[in-house]
Design an enzyme around this catalytic site. Structure first.
Site, PDB file in Angstrom:
ATOM      1  N   CYS A 221      -0.603   4.209   2.338  1.00  0.00           N
ATOM      2  CA  CYS A 221      -0.461   4.197   3.854  1.00  0.00           C
ATOM      3  C   CYS A 221      -0.505   2.656   4.453  1.00  0.00           C
ATOM      4  O   CYS A 221       0.814   2.376   4.148  1.00  0.00           O
ATOM      5  CB  CYS A 221      -1.950   4.637   4.632  1.00  0.00           C
ATOM      6  SG  CYS A 221      -3.326   3.926   4.083  1.00  0.00           S
ATOM      7  N   SER A 222      -1.258   1.844   4.678  1.00  0.00           N
ATOM      8  CA  SER A 222      -1.050   0.534   5.065  1.00  0.00           C
ATOM      9  C   SER A 222      -2.281  -0.437   4.932  1.00  0.00           C
ATOM     10  O   SER A 222      -2.495  -1.194   5.778  1.00  0.00           O
ATOM     11  CB  SER A 222      -0.582   0.598   6.584  1.00  0.00           C
ATOM     12  OG  SER A 222      -1.686   1.362   7.249  1.00  0.00           O
ATOM     13  N   CYS A 223      -2.978   0.079   4.060  1.00  0.00           N
ATOM     14  CA  CYS A 223      -4.279  -0.888   3.902  1.00  0.00           C
ATOM     15  C   CYS A 223      -3.648  -2.321   3.570  1.00  0.00           C
ATOM     16  O   CYS A 223      -2.865  -2.405   2.808  1.00  0.00           O
ATOM     17  CB  CYS A 223      -4.977  -0.421   2.437  1.00  0.00           C
ATOM     18  SG  CYS A 223      -5.743   1.419   2.670  1.00  0.00           S
TER      19      CYS A 223
ATOM     20  N   CYS B 195       0.798  -1.069  -0.009  1.00  0.00           N
ATOM     21  CA  CYS B 195       0.036  -0.050  -0.108  1.00  0.00           C
ATOM     22  C   CYS B 195       0.992   1.094   0.087  1.00  0.00           C
ATOM     23  O   CYS B 195       1.538   1.582   1.172  1.00  0.00           O
ATOM     24  CB  CYS B 195      -0.935   0.140   1.393  1.00  0.00           C
ATOM     25  SG  CYS B 195      -1.896   1.509   1.411  1.00  0.00           S
TER      26      CYS B 195
END
Lengths: 216, 122
Positions: free
Chosen positions: A118-120, A115
Site C-alpha cells: 500500500c503506502s506504509c 511499500c
C-alpha cells in the site's frame, strides 16, 4: 417565446446558491459526522492532525535524525541497532509508526524503500508520503527495476554498488541513513540537517552536497 | 504483488510528481487523519489498515484505474468506510443516509452561509 419551467428554475437556483462538494468529500463529511456522534473521534483532534501534518511535521524531523547520526557516533550506532528507540530519544516516534529500522548507505551499498502493498511510510518523522511513493508505478517498479527508477530521479548507480530494496509493512518501516557529504566537518547539526533531502531518506536521492557546491 | 502494467504507461514520469502536493483536496487529508486516529484509538489495527488498503489498491490496479493521487485517496476512503463498517455499529446504510443529509444541507444553504446539519441521534 420564453417558457417558465419551475423545475429548471429551482435547479438553477440550487446551482447558483450551493457549492456542492465532490462525492468523496460528502462521504468523508458523513463519516466524520457519524464517528464524532459515536464518540470514536473528535473534530478538534482531526483538525489538529491535519494542521500538524500539512504544516509542522515534514521531512525535517528525519533530517534532524540523520544530522545527529552524522555528528554523534554513539547516536548513530544506537540508531542503526534500534531505530525506534533512538528516534524516541528525540521525541519523534509516532504511536502508529510501528517498528522503525534504519538502513545505512555506504560506498558499496545503496538502499531504496518502497511499500509494495500500500503506502506504509514513517510519517511521524518524514511527514506524509510524496505522491510518487503512493503511485502503483513506483510500488511495482522499485522492486522490478530499482536502477531504472533511480535513474529517473537522476541518481546513477554504478554497477559496483549494490542496490537493496526494502519493502515496508505496517509493522516495520524504514529510514535510509544517507552518507555524510564530504567537506562538512565544520557544519553545525542544523546546517547538516539542511543538506538532507526527503528523497535521500527514502533512497531516491544519494549524493548530498553542500548548496554552495551546487551553485558553483 | 501483481500490478497492471497499463498503469505504468498512464503515469507521468515519477520524478515529475516529486513536487506535487501531498493532498489535492481537503477530504483526502481528513480521510487519512480519521484512519490514523482510528488506528491510534484501536478501532482497527495498523495491519488491518495496511492489508485492506493494499487489497483496495490492487483491485483498483486490476481495473486499470488511472494511477493518480485521486485514485489512491479514493481507495483510502473506500478502505476507511469498509473498516468502520467492519469494526463499529456504523454500517453502509447509515453512511449513505448521512451523506444524503449533507448533500441536502449544501443544496438548501444559501451561498455564503455556513452549512450545518440538524443533528439527530444516530
Amino acid at each position: 417565446m420564453v417558457e417558465f419551467n419551475a423545475k429548471k428554475v429551482a435547479e438553477l437556483h440550487h446551482h447558483l446558491h450551493s457549492h456542492l462538494p465532490s462525492e468523496s468529500a460528502l462521504r468523508v463529511k458523513a463519516l466524520e459526522t457519524l464517528l464524532v456522534a459515536k464518540g470514536l473521534i473528535n473534530s478538534e483532534s482531526i483538525d489538529a492532525w491535519i494542521e500538524a501534518y500539512t504544516e509542522d511535521i515534514g521531512p525535517k524531523r528525519g533530517a534532524q535524525v540523520v544530522a545527529k547520526a552524522w555528528n554523534d557516533e554513539d547516536f548513530r550506532q544506537r540508531l542503526v541497532q534500534d531505530g525506534s528507540s533512538a528516534i524516541d530519544e528525540l521525541g519523534y516516534l509516532g504511536n502508529a509508526t510501528g517498528h522503525l529500522k534504519v538502513i545505512e548507505n555506504t560506498k558499496s551499498v545503496h538502499n531504496l524503500v518502497v511499500c509494495t502493498l500500500c503506502s506504509c511510510y514513517p510519517f511521524s518523522i518524514l511527514g506524509i508520503a510524496p505522491a510518487w511513493y503512493k503511485a502503483a508505478a513506483y510500488r511495482s517498479r522499485a522492486v522490478r527495476d530499482p536502477r531504472g527508477v533511480l535513474a529517473e530521479f537522476g541518481v546513477q548507480i554504478s554497477n559496483d554498488i549494490e542496490v537493496r530494496v526494502w519493502d515496508s509493512t505496517a509493522e516495520l518501516r524504514y529510514l535510509v541513513l544517507p552518507q555524510r557529504p564530504s567537506n562538512t566537518e565544520a557544519l553545525s547539526e542544523d546546517e547538516l540537517a539542511s543538506l538532507v533531502t526527503r528523497n535521500s531518506m527514502i533512497g531516491t536521492d544519494r549524493d548530498l552536497i553542500k548548496k554552495e557546491e551546487v551553485k558553483a | 504483488m501483481k500490478l497492471n502494467d497499463s498503469n505504468d504507461k498512464a503515469l507521468k514520469p515519477l520524478v515529475d510528481m516529486d513536487g506535487d502536493p501531498i493532498f489535492d483536496e481537503a477530504w483526502q487529508a481528513q480521510a487519512l487523519a480519521m484512519a490514523d486516529s482510528l488506528v491510534k484509538s484501536g478501532l482497527f489495527s495498523a495491519n488491518d489498515w495496511s492489508n485492506a488498503l493494499g487489497q483496495s489498491l490492487k483491485e483498483s490496479a486490476n481495473r486499470a484505474d488511472i494511477d493518480s493521487q485521486l485514485t489512491y485517496y479514493q481507495s483510502v476512503l473506500k478502505t476507511l468506510e469498509q473498516l468502520i463498517a467492519d469494526h463499529s455499529e456504523i454500517d453502509a446504510a447509515l453512511m449513505d443516509s448521512k451523506r444524503q443529509d449533507w448533500e441536502k444541507a449544501y443544496l438548501n444553504t444559501p451561498h455564503g452561509q455556513p452549512v450545518t446539519l440538524d443533528e439527530k441521534p444516530c
